[in-house]
Write an enzyme that holds these catalytic residues in place. Structure first.
Site, PDB file in Angstrom:
ATOM      1  N   TYR A  63       0.868  -1.176   0.000  1.00  0.00           N
ATOM      2  CA  TYR A  63       0.000   0.000   0.000  1.00  0.00           C
ATOM      3  C   TYR A  63       0.906   1.227   0.000  1.00  0.00           C
ATOM      4  O   TYR A  63       1.546   1.547   0.996  1.00  0.00           O
ATOM      5  CB  TYR A  63      -0.895   0.036   1.244  1.00  0.00           C
ATOM      6  CG  TYR A  63      -1.916  -1.071   1.341  1.00  0.00           C
ATOM      7  CD1 TYR A  63      -2.301  -1.819   0.241  1.00  0.00           C
ATOM      8  CD2 TYR A  63      -2.519  -1.362   2.571  1.00  0.00           C
ATOM      9  CE1 TYR A  63      -3.254  -2.826   0.346  1.00  0.00           C
ATOM     10  CE2 TYR A  63      -3.470  -2.364   2.684  1.00  0.00           C
ATOM     11  CZ  TYR A  63      -3.829  -3.102   1.569  1.00  0.00           C
ATOM     12  OH  TYR A  63      -4.763  -4.098   1.684  1.00  0.00           O
ATOM     13  N   PHE A 213     -14.543  -5.363   1.437  1.00  0.00           N
ATOM     14  CA  PHE A 213     -15.594  -4.735   0.624  1.00  0.00           C
ATOM     15  C   PHE A 213     -16.984  -4.925   1.220  1.00  0.00           C
ATOM     16  O   PHE A 213     -17.843  -5.581   0.625  1.00  0.00           O
ATOM     17  CB  PHE A 213     -15.573  -5.248  -0.820  1.00  0.00           C
ATOM     18  CG  PHE A 213     -14.519  -4.632  -1.680  1.00  0.00           C
ATOM     19  CD1 PHE A 213     -14.023  -3.370  -1.417  1.00  0.00           C
ATOM     20  CD2 PHE A 213     -14.016  -5.318  -2.770  1.00  0.00           C
ATOM     21  CE1 PHE A 213     -13.047  -2.802  -2.214  1.00  0.00           C
ATOM     22  CE2 PHE A 213     -13.040  -4.762  -3.577  1.00  0.00           C
ATOM     23  CZ  PHE A 213     -12.559  -3.505  -3.294  1.00  0.00           C
ATOM     24  N   PRO A 214     -17.275  -4.359   2.403  1.00  0.00           N
ATOM     25  CA  PRO A 214     -18.607  -4.521   3.007  1.00  0.00           C
ATOM     26  C   PRO A 214     -19.740  -3.962   2.155  1.00  0.00           C
ATOM     27  O   PRO A 214     -20.884  -4.365   2.316  1.00  0.00           O
ATOM     28  CB  PRO A 214     -18.487  -3.775   4.338  1.00  0.00           C
ATOM     29  CG  PRO A 214     -17.270  -2.935   4.226  1.00  0.00           C
ATOM     30  CD  PRO A 214     -16.353  -3.605   3.268  1.00  0.00           C
ATOM     31  N   LEU A 215     -19.427  -3.052   1.219  1.00  0.00           N
ATOM     32  CA  LEU A 215     -20.459  -2.537   0.313  1.00  0.00           C
ATOM     33  C   LEU A 215     -20.080  -2.774  -1.144  1.00  0.00           C
ATOM     34  O   LEU A 215     -20.633  -2.135  -2.037  1.00  0.00           O
ATOM     35  CB  LEU A 215     -20.695  -1.042   0.550  1.00  0.00           C
ATOM     36  CG  LEU A 215     -21.399  -0.645   1.838  1.00  0.00           C
ATOM     37  CD1 LEU A 215     -21.579   0.867   1.906  1.00  0.00           C
ATOM     38  CD2 LEU A 215     -22.750  -1.323   1.957  1.00  0.00           C
ATOM     39  N   GLY A 216     -19.143  -3.676  -1.410  1.00  0.00           N
ATOM     40  CA  GLY A 216     -18.633  -3.840  -2.762  1.00  0.00           C
ATOM     41  C   GLY A 216     -19.560  -4.598  -3.685  1.00  0.00           C
ATOM     42  O   GLY A 216     -20.092  -5.646  -3.341  1.00  0.00           O
ATOM     43  N   GLY A 217     -19.783  -4.063  -4.896  1.00  0.00           N
ATOM     44  CA  GLY A 217     -20.482  -4.785  -5.945  1.00  0.00           C
ATOM     45  C   GLY A 217     -21.977  -4.903  -5.787  1.00  0.00           C
ATOM     46  O   GLY A 217     -22.593  -5.810  -6.345  1.00  0.00           O
ATOM     47  N   PHE A 218     -22.611  -4.007  -5.042  1.00  0.00           N
ATOM     48  CA  PHE A 218     -24.061  -4.051  -4.897  1.00  0.00           C
ATOM     49  C   PHE A 218     -24.732  -3.560  -6.185  1.00  0.00           C
ATOM     50  O   PHE A 218     -24.252  -2.642  -6.843  1.00  0.00           O
ATOM     51  CB  PHE A 218     -24.514  -3.147  -3.753  1.00  0.00           C
ATOM     52  CG  PHE A 218     -24.380  -3.745  -2.378  1.00  0.00           C
ATOM     53  CD1 PHE A 218     -25.415  -3.648  -1.470  1.00  0.00           C
ATOM     54  CD2 PHE A 218     -23.219  -4.392  -1.972  1.00  0.00           C
ATOM     55  CE1 PHE A 218     -25.307  -4.184  -0.196  1.00  0.00           C
ATOM     56  CE2 PHE A 218     -23.094  -4.935  -0.707  1.00  0.00           C
ATOM     57  CZ  PHE A 218     -24.145  -4.829   0.183  1.00  0.00           C
ATOM     58  N   LEU A 221     -30.603  -2.016  -7.051  1.00  0.00           N
ATOM     59  CA  LEU A 221     -31.724  -2.498  -6.243  1.00  0.00           C
ATOM     60  C   LEU A 221     -31.251  -2.872  -4.837  1.00  0.00           C
ATOM     61  O   LEU A 221     -31.889  -2.515  -3.841  1.00  0.00           O
ATOM     62  CB  LEU A 221     -32.379  -3.709  -6.911  1.00  0.00           C
ATOM     63  CG  LEU A 221     -33.484  -4.400  -6.091  1.00  0.00           C
ATOM     64  CD1 LEU A 221     -34.617  -3.424  -5.782  1.00  0.00           C
ATOM     65  CD2 LEU A 221     -34.004  -5.635  -6.835  1.00  0.00           C
TER      66      LEU A 221
END
Length: 296
Positions: A63, A213-218, A221
């Site tokens: 990183y 990624f807790p919100l990845g690729g939603f 909808l």
């Protein structure tokens, strides 16, 4: 300032960590490359996370490269006695910020020494081997040589514990024939639940699972369904997603990342969010609207 509940913990190897930790990736510049936009704020985020009770920080020397580990050292060294820093190896960065597999024994050994030097420690608490067979998700293939290299370095006293990232169940089982595996770090969230059975298996065995990624690729909808639950609870979608993961299984450890003090405080407050059963039911149904997986 939110202070994490010291009782909501799990064993990571032989250490006890708060289940809500901190992922340091976003402290680097754009594309996880170069210095941070605001170095002073990056230092402040790290220090406030620890002051709030976080004792599990996820990082890597690729990183930046090197930048994030140097920030961690500047902000927190000498480290608190209960601090567990988890790093990962198996990639290096090109001059153009590209991600290049670095899988040879020589490259892995160099990465371990880079992490030791830039974090300012004599031994690394946990190292995750990050499979690069497919950058976008787990792919079958042998990782025996790489895990064996890390096990050799563990026997030399440079690594306490070994984990795996972006891996399949077979790779976990094969790796366990070489050394103990204390954690698995894969893509998993409300919408992407391919690892449901794996999480339950690891939970029964006392092994930590660390979703990224807790919100990845939603899908749109799925995002709107999550937002509706969050609005009803007076919380942000990220807080609800994190609270759902904390309730999903006791071996799940979270490492949400941010370079913002305000977002750090929002994320930490998720530990206090109680999800009622009806909300859990709505959230569980989100995964039925399947979205395509994305990478890490």
């Amino acid at each position: 300032m939110t202070t994490l509940d010291a009782s909501d913990t799990f064993k990571l190897g032989d250490r006890t960590v708060t289940r809500l930790g901190y992922g340091a990736m976003q402290l680097a510049g754009p594309g996880v490359f170069g210095p941070p936009k605001d170095r002073a704020q990056a230092i402040a985020v790290l220090r406030e996370a620890v002051a709030s009770g976080v004792n599990h920080i996820d990082t890597s020397d690729f990183y930046g490269p090197h930048v994030v580990n140097e920030l961690i050292r500047e902000a927190l060294h000498p480290y608190p006695d209960d601090m567990v820093i988890v790093t990962k190896v198996a990639a290096r960065r090109g001059d153009d910020a590209s991600w290049i597999p670095a899988l040879s024994p020589k490259e892995l050994t160099q990465a371990v020494h880079d992490n030791l030097r830039n974090l300012g420690v004599d031994v690394l608490d946990v190292i995750n081997f990050r499979s690069m067979l497919d950058v976008h998700g787990p792919a079958e293939g042998s990782i025996e040589e790489q895990v064996s290299t890390l096990a050799d370095l563990q026997r030399k006293g440079l690594i306490r514990h070994i984990g795996l990232s972006n891996v399949t169940r077979k790779q976990i089982e094969d790796s366990r024939k070489i050394c103990d595996i204390v954690c698995v770090q894969n893509l998993y969230n409300l919408a992407h639940r391919d690892d449901d059975a794996l999480i339950d298996q690891l939970s029964a065995e006392g092994v930590a699972y660390v979703p990224f990624f807790p919100l990845g690729g939603f899908t749109p909808l799925q995002s709107s369904e999550l937002s509706a639950v969050a609005a009803r609870l007076g919380a942000t979608p990220m807080q609800v997603a994190l609270a759902w993961l904390l309730r999903r299984a006791s071996n799940i450890l979270l490492i949400p990342g941010t370079s913002s003090l305000a977002h750090l405080r929002e994320n930490l407050a998720a530990a206090e969010l109680q999800l009622p059963d009806d909300a859990m039911g709505e959230l569980d149904r989100i995964s039925a609207n399947t979205a395509p997986a994305n990478g890490h």
